[in-house]
Write a protein that holds these residues in place. Sequence first.
Motif, PDB file in Angstrom:
ATOM      1  N   VAL A  76      31.981  15.160 -63.284  1.00  0.00           N
ATOM      2  CA  VAL A  76      31.501  14.118 -64.201  1.00  0.00           C
ATOM      3  C   VAL A  76      31.218  12.827 -63.442  1.00  0.00           C
ATOM      4  N   ALA A  77      32.073  12.479 -62.483  1.00  0.00           N
ATOM      5  CA  ALA A  77      31.867  11.244 -61.714  1.00  0.00           C
ATOM      6  C   ALA A  77      30.553  11.308 -60.929  1.00  0.00           C
ATOM      7  N   SER A  78      30.291  12.442 -60.286  1.00  0.00           N
ATOM      8  CA  SER A  78      29.040  12.566 -59.516  1.00  0.00           C
ATOM      9  C   SER A  78      27.829  12.569 -60.440  1.00  0.00           C
ATOM     10  N   LEU A  79      27.912  13.307 -61.546  1.00  0.00           N
ATOM     11  CA  LEU A  79      26.782  13.354 -62.473  1.00  0.00           C
ATOM     12  C   LEU A  79      26.512  11.980 -63.081  1.00  0.00           C
ATOM     13  N   PHE A  80      27.577  11.223 -63.351  1.00  0.00           N
ATOM     14  CA  PHE A  80      27.410   9.878 -63.904  1.00  0.00           C
ATOM     15  C   PHE A  80      26.601   9.009 -62.953  1.00  0.00           C
ATOM     16  N   ARG A  81      26.938   9.033 -61.671  1.00  0.00           N
ATOM     17  CA  ARG A  81      26.223   8.194 -60.698  1.00  0.00           C
ATOM     18  C   ARG A  81      24.790   8.661 -60.496  1.00  0.00           C
ATOM     19  N   GLY A 203      16.609  16.320 -55.590  1.00  0.00           N
ATOM     20  CA  GLY A 203      17.325  16.937 -54.469  1.00  0.00           C
ATOM     21  C   GLY A 203      17.837  15.893 -53.493  1.00  0.00           C
ATOM     22  N   ILE A 204      17.008  14.891 -53.214  1.00  0.00           N
ATOM     23  CA  ILE A 204      17.435  13.813 -52.310  1.00  0.00           C
ATOM     24  C   ILE A 204      18.588  13.030 -52.925  1.00  0.00           C
ATOM     25  N   ALA A 205      18.536  12.816 -54.256  1.00  0.00           N
ATOM     26  CA  ALA A 205      19.612  12.085 -54.928  1.00  0.00           C
ATOM     27  C   ALA A 205      20.944  12.791 -54.759  1.00  0.00           C
ATOM     28  N   TRP A 206      20.924  14.125 -54.836  1.00  0.00           N
ATOM     29  CA  TRP A 206      22.167  14.866 -54.637  1.00  0.00           C
ATOM     30  C   TRP A 206      22.656  14.761 -53.212  1.00  0.00           C
ATOM     31  N   LEU A 207      21.734  14.732 -52.253  1.00  0.00           N
ATOM     32  CA  LEU A 207      22.144  14.551 -50.861  1.00  0.00           C
ATOM     33  C   LEU A 207      22.829  13.205 -50.674  1.00  0.00           C
ATOM     34  N   VAL A 208      22.285  12.185 -51.300  1.00  0.00           N
ATOM     35  CA  VAL A 208      22.784  10.828 -51.087  1.00  0.00           C
ATOM     36  C   VAL A 208      24.101  10.602 -51.827  1.00  0.00           C
ATOM     37  N   VAL A 209      24.256  11.189 -53.021  1.00  0.00           N
ATOM     38  CA  VAL A 209      25.489  10.945 -53.765  1.00  0.00           C
ATOM     39  C   VAL A 209      26.684  11.473 -52.992  1.00  0.00           C
ATOM     40  N   VAL A 243      29.818  24.277 -52.468  1.00  0.00           N
ATOM     41  CA  VAL A 243      29.285  25.284 -53.395  1.00  0.00           C
ATOM     42  C   VAL A 243      28.977  24.662 -54.758  1.00  0.00           C
ATOM     43  N   LEU A 244      29.893  23.813 -55.241  1.00  0.00           N
ATOM     44  CA  LEU A 244      29.671  23.175 -56.542  1.00  0.00           C
ATOM     45  C   LEU A 244      28.447  22.274 -56.514  1.00  0.00           C
ATOM     46  N   ILE A 245      28.271  21.556 -55.417  1.00  0.00           N
ATOM     47  CA  ILE A 245      27.088  20.688 -55.295  1.00  0.00           C
ATOM     48  C   ILE A 245      25.812  21.525 -55.344  1.00  0.00           C
ATOM     49  N   GLY A 246      25.823  22.650 -54.637  1.00  0.00           N
ATOM     50  CA  GLY A 246      24.635  23.514 -54.645  1.00  0.00           C
ATOM     51  C   GLY A 246      24.352  24.092 -56.013  1.00  0.00           C
ATOM     52  N   ILE A 247      25.392  24.561 -56.704  1.00  0.00           N
ATOM     53  CA  ILE A 247      25.189  25.169 -58.021  1.00  0.00           C
ATOM     54  C   ILE A 247      24.696  24.132 -59.031  1.00  0.00           C
ATOM     55  N   ILE A 248      25.312  22.932 -59.018  1.00  0.00           N
ATOM     56  CA  ILE A 248      24.884  21.885 -59.951  1.00  0.00           C
ATOM     57  C   ILE A 248      23.463  21.429 -59.619  1.00  0.00           C
ATOM     58  N   LEU A 250      21.120  23.284 -58.348  1.00  0.00           N
ATOM     59  CA  LEU A 250      20.233  24.326 -58.882  1.00  0.00           C
ATOM     60  C   LEU A 250      20.044  24.159 -60.382  1.00  0.00           C
ATOM     61  N   GLY A 251      21.144  23.884 -61.088  1.00  0.00           N
ATOM     62  CA  GLY A 251      21.032  23.697 -62.535  1.00  0.00           C
ATOM     63  C   GLY A 251      20.144  22.517 -62.905  1.00  0.00           C
ATOM     64  N   LEU A 252      20.290  21.410 -62.179  1.00  0.00           N
ATOM     65  CA  LEU A 252      19.452  20.242 -62.461  1.00  0.00           C
ATOM     66  C   LEU A 252      17.987  20.532 -62.163  1.00  0.00           C
ATOM     67  N   ASP A 253      17.730  21.267 -61.081  1.00  0.00           N
ATOM     68  CA  ASP A 253      16.344  21.608 -60.758  1.00  0.00           C
ATOM     69  C   ASP A 253      15.728  22.487 -61.834  1.00  0.00           C
ATOM     70  N   LEU A 254      16.516  23.425 -62.363  1.00  0.00           N
ATOM     71  CA  LEU A 254      16.001  24.285 -63.440  1.00  0.00           C
ATOM     72  C   LEU A 254      15.696  23.462 -64.686  1.00  0.00           C
ATOM     73  N   LEU A 255      16.530  22.454 -64.951  1.00  0.00           N
ATOM     74  CA  LEU A 255      16.267  21.601 -66.112  1.00  0.00           C
ATOM     75  C   LEU A 255      14.955  20.838 -65.945  1.00  0.00           C
TER      76      LEU A 255
END
Length: 272
Positions: A76-81, A203-209, A243-248, A250-255
């Motif tokens: 939740v903390a990562s998704l919030f940011r 994808g870049i946003a996930w790398l930076v977070v 692994v969690l970062i990769g799975i989440i 993927l989910g965001l990309d599908l959305l």
Amino acid sequence: MSAPHPGSEITRPVMLPVATQQARAWLLPTVTAAIFIGIWDLSVRLSGSDLFPTPWQVLLGIIELAEKGLLIKYIVASLFRVTWGFGLAVLVGVPLGLALGWFKPAFQAINPMIQIFRPISPIAWIPVAILWFGVDDTAPIFLIFLASVFPITVSATAAVRNMQLVYLRAAQNFGLQGMPLFKRVILPATMPQIITGIRIALGIAWLVVVAAEMIAVNSGLGYLIIDARNAGKRYDLVVAGMVLIGIIGLGLDLLVRRLEQFDEVKWGVGQR
């Protein structure tokens, strides 16, 4: 007996039933993931490594995080940011890119500054972000915004500047001008490329977070990785965070890809 016409030898592609296509769309990536996990497990066991965990150890690590209540907290903390930083980047980048693509003087005035700031790695902004905002959520949100806004702006600008002139000329022949022209022609014609830019920026946003949370805050999946390494060298939790970062991700990309299904953004998109 007459020779067969050359065109008769050309075979048409066989169209599979929809159910078969959907099953294959799930089955192929599932089999690929299973093979990857099998190779991962076998490689760790053959190497005899005590540091790199097996897939089963990583799963146990994820279960441990869930039992302690940390799994949901960090996700939740990562998704919030990411939501705030990336959302602000979309709100700023898309209109700015459309304006730069449509108004040539604006492009000439602002684009050089964008090209100067765009190559600067968001990681290089971390000391400045901490100095400006301190060690709280604002610093990683600012870094995510910086990392995302430039790809979105550039893609939106390029989408307008590379738009086929036949769309504009046809619309202008029907008397469309100003805002109606923008809403009914320019925006839908550029949406496929804008969405592609948004996917890349996400994808870049996930790398930076992850990088920002390793330094600027004490929560989130990035913090989980660095904390698990420093406190007891729990590499199972390190890989669990990855692994969690990769799975989440993927989910965001599908959305985001779901946006491509709308008829309003299918202009010029080929179907395979």
